[in-house]
Design an enzyme around this catalytic site. Structure first.
Site, PDB file in Angstrom:
ATOM      1  N   THR C  94       2.532  95.773  35.628  1.00 35.59           N
ATOM      2  CA  THR C  94       2.428  94.044  35.785  1.00 35.59           C
ATOM      3  C   THR C  94       3.594  93.361  35.286  1.00 35.59           C
ATOM      4  OG1 THR C  94      -0.040  94.778  34.645  1.00 35.59           O
ATOM      5  CG2 THR C  94       0.839  92.589  34.400  1.00 35.59           C
ATOM      6  N   LYS C 170      -3.004  90.592  40.371  1.00 37.31           N
ATOM      7  CA  LYS C 170      -3.000  91.312  39.104  1.00 37.31           C
ATOM      8  C   LYS C 170      -3.202  90.422  37.971  1.00 37.31           C
ATOM      9  CE  LYS C 170      -2.546  94.301  35.810  1.00 37.31           C
ATOM     10  NZ  LYS C 170      -3.794  94.831  35.154  1.00 37.31           N
ATOM     11  N   LYS C 239       1.685  88.170  26.909  1.00 39.35           N
ATOM     12  CA  LYS C 239       2.816  88.286  27.815  1.00 39.35           C
ATOM     13  C   LYS C 239       2.360  88.125  29.375  1.00 39.35           C
ATOM     14  CE  LYS C 239       3.391  91.898  30.340  1.00 39.35           C
ATOM     15  NZ  LYS C 239       3.528  93.440  30.688  1.00 39.35           N
TER      16      LYS C 239
END
Lengths: 292, 292, 292, 292
Positions: C94, C170, C239
């Site tokens: 990711t 994503k 994050k």
């Protein structure tokens, strides 16, 4: 003092003029050289490159954003290698806390001094030498710079030895202004929908509880829906809020109003207001209330 | 003028004293009668019931919330039936827009006048007769009331003929103060986490861009984390934000900062701060940043 | 296929095992070499450096964040120079949209292919080869990679030729999960304060309208306040929300729930929950409601 | 059972039909009598007034809001005095927690039973007798009502003896749906601005992590921007969010997503979408991203 000056934008040009008027010897550089000619006419030398301004030993940067400062100091501008040992770089731009830390370290390693001295005030205040200077860095270096700060501002605040502190404070101030704009945008939409005349409402607010320049200036712009020409463009406001949120994330300090204002400004940019004054948040709040 | 006065709380008592000092004939009523005795000592008559105060023909209500005003006017207090035809009810409390409309209509049907005249200022300003009065209602009635308003305030704003307008404006002002508190709470948490001294930061803010009483008072409370005794309790703040959100919903005007502040105050109440000063939002922001 | 695999964390290790089980020839690299030994035991070669894994001609990176990928590809890991002309880099981590764009360009200039193929699913799904693969890149390259994707996932979505699109998707999925967590945190706090039993409430929700794994998993964690050990740590969640907000800012698309969740996670980190499961947002919502 | 039924709207009509089909004796009342004729055609008696329906001894109310229920029970409808001692009032509407408490008390004082049994499901589910019934009230009374609940729903959840608990839960469910809508609106705007095809994105989401009816239904409406005719109008959504926020304030439980959704729906109403489906939040998010 002998001073190199890099950056002659809306703020930098009147500031540099005041430094010159105060009797300092000034060497200026601006990417678009035409803007430097006005300064030459009143006595400044014009440097062909940023490194020539840095060679003066004390160089001020007053640029639009991190990228511009990085380019001038580390990349094409070559300020870092051109500044003599013991020389001083005074950053007066609104830059990120992270870049202030990087500059502190880079100049230290090069045997130079780095001082952060961002300012509060719009172009009119810059022209009138009425800025507020928020300075942080080595104590004795700050002492040496006071004649410079006095030339551009009405007061200098000495905020300690860590330069990045001055940047946090500057960003926090811009955040407070953004909060004022957003809150005013909301109440003007509310009161307009309840039939209150904006001018009359502005008068009430700014002669009672909110009798201060920030409320008068931004309240006036919103009451009149007068967002062009921009005193401070929405993209610049968005940049500053992004920087304050980065400083907040770095310190793990949630700032919900900052988040909300970021979304508002982003929405403004998405709707074509990138170059409009950031107080056009007034239009966005009005639209979301079905006005306009 | 001959004036009936209902409500002698933190605000009502000093206001009533100033009305008396200005030479008006005053009949006061307070639920806790002990508080009325101080007024009797300096020349007021004490009414055994609200209806007795209303019988004066011009009655002021200065009570804590909608429920208190409704009780006094429509229910046990019997102000509505006791007020003579042509009499005036001056509501100086911070009440909802909806109640202001209901009172306007009820008094109109009874052949009486209703005026909304809420005030800006904390108890110190009330004591010094330095309040700002936001008045709306029938023009000639407002004229008659100017001696009353002059006795309690430094300036009166005439905001038109619809009484509820004054309430919207009063609520909008309290919302603006709440926005200032929340934004200050956020920046004090941010700067503390970056190592800035709160007192020094407060001095910087309030002698540069934010040189106004609202920032000085609330900034000072937050910098010192001095939230007791409460000048304005968190539950009262929550009530006012609820009322501003109700006025906003009524007019279909979204107010995102108001929503955010509501959640913040609700969290304070949930965490045991119901009677703390509403600026204790400073503690909540600090906690959420891992401070304290 | 012959595949190089860089990164054997909570997700990478079971995925690599499944690739091996599916009959592919695997050369693995992990910074902490001990984790690679388990793979060696079941037939993988262990590479001494990332560049050795890249030499296979098709290299997968499954690392924790942008910095790790940048280090492996551009800096110490030397994947970029070691990957043969015509070779393929499949990024399954990711990562940010910005990094995906930078990788696309860098590999293109080196005559190589870059494919983004991030996955949905927690470690249990990785172990069961039940991940969902979101793939974007050159069409014929994607074709070649299908055996790889089939080895780790239950379904692959082909989302077009621009690799960064897969990263946006994503990130958007992780944002949706974060929204579910925050909304559940809020309703569990609400219903607990109204006396509803959390387990009974969970059963009601997940057998009626919200009968899906995301609600069952996160609802269960919140109902039981079971946040250790972390399936997905709060810092990782923060994050990802930071990356989704960056993608949103890049496209000028305001995402108010993302902003709100960012502040919530930041508050968790500030309060010492950095390594706790991100569903501990349940504790934060409970605290702000005065519970715990 | 013999049942009186008040309210034949989008939900009430199919529910009443199913009660009839299940073999119960039904007496229906609807303000607009034409809607009652359809029920008469399949065997129901039509009551000339709500009080006639209440005379059955067990009366269901399925009305649009608090005001309608209050009017029917306490005011013009005279259900309270008409319901026999020992009779049961089953409120299946989505009403406020405060009204549920008032009804509990009023019926108790009249020697009657009050049960809250709001339902989850849209009109299609009502037609298919697939609703979920959330019931709370006296245990033995709930037992007696199970045949009624079975006639309209696929499952009944018994949530304890305090009727208002069922209302909190129902409202919390609507809040969760609103959160899903808002989060979907945000990601569709984000991904559209990054060039992702909405239909393809919807397929990805709803066949991987979000394979559940709520995501399919609302994701489909947003992907197609198909907001007319409204399955659930924006004003009704706003009403429910207002009620959930009231329940949250009552319990001192902050719900930041609820606040944000309230502002969003309010903005929709202000922009002329009062009667549009509440998933038109998708349009609002798109607009704020500069789309449409």
């Amino acid at each position: 003092m002998e001073i190199g000056w890099i950056g002659l934008g809306n703020m930098g040009e009147p500031m540099a003029q005041n430094v010159l008027k105060a009797g300092h010897k000034l060497t200026v550089y601006n990417r678009t050289q035409a803007r430097a000619e006005g300064l030459r006419a009143i006595g400044a030398s014009v440097a062909p490159a940023p490194s020539d301004a840095a060679a003066c030993g004390c160089v001020v940067t007053m640029l639009s954003d991190d990228a511009a400062v990085e380019d001038v100091v580390f990349s094409s501008g070559k300020v870092l290698p051109a500044l003599p040992q013991g020389g001083i770089h005074v950053s007066m731009s609104t830059i990120s806390v992270a870049l202030a830390r990087r500059l502190t370290e880079a100049h230290r390693q090069a045997g130079q001094e780095f001082v952060s001295a961002p300012v509060f005030g719009r172009p009119e205040a810059a022209a009138a030498a009425k800025l507020f200077v928020v300075a942080a860095g080595d104590r004795s270096t700050l002492q040496k710079l006071h004649p410079l700060f006095r030339a551009v501002g009405q007061r200098t605040f000495d905020m300690g030895q860590d330069p990045s502190t001055a940047n946090v404070i500057k960003l926090s101030g811009n955040f407070l202004i953004a909060s004022v704009i957003e809150s005013l945008a909301e109440v003007f939409a509310l009161t307009r929908k309840h039939g209150v005349n904006p001018a009359q409402y502005l008068d009430l607010l700014t002669t009672s509880l909110f009798n201060s320049p920030v409320y008068k200036i931004y309240g006036g712009l919103i009451a009149d829906a007068k967002y062009e020409p921009a005193g401070f463009a929405m993209t610049l406001g968005l940049k500053d809020i992004r920087l304050v949120l980065a400083a907040a994330e770095d310190a793990a300090a949630p700032m919900p109003i900052a988040s909300l204002v970021r979304d508002r400004l982003l929405s403004g940019v998405a709707q074509g207001m990138a170059t409009t004054d950031w107080s056009a948040v007034g239009t966005l709040a009005a639209r979301s209330a079905g006005l306009e």
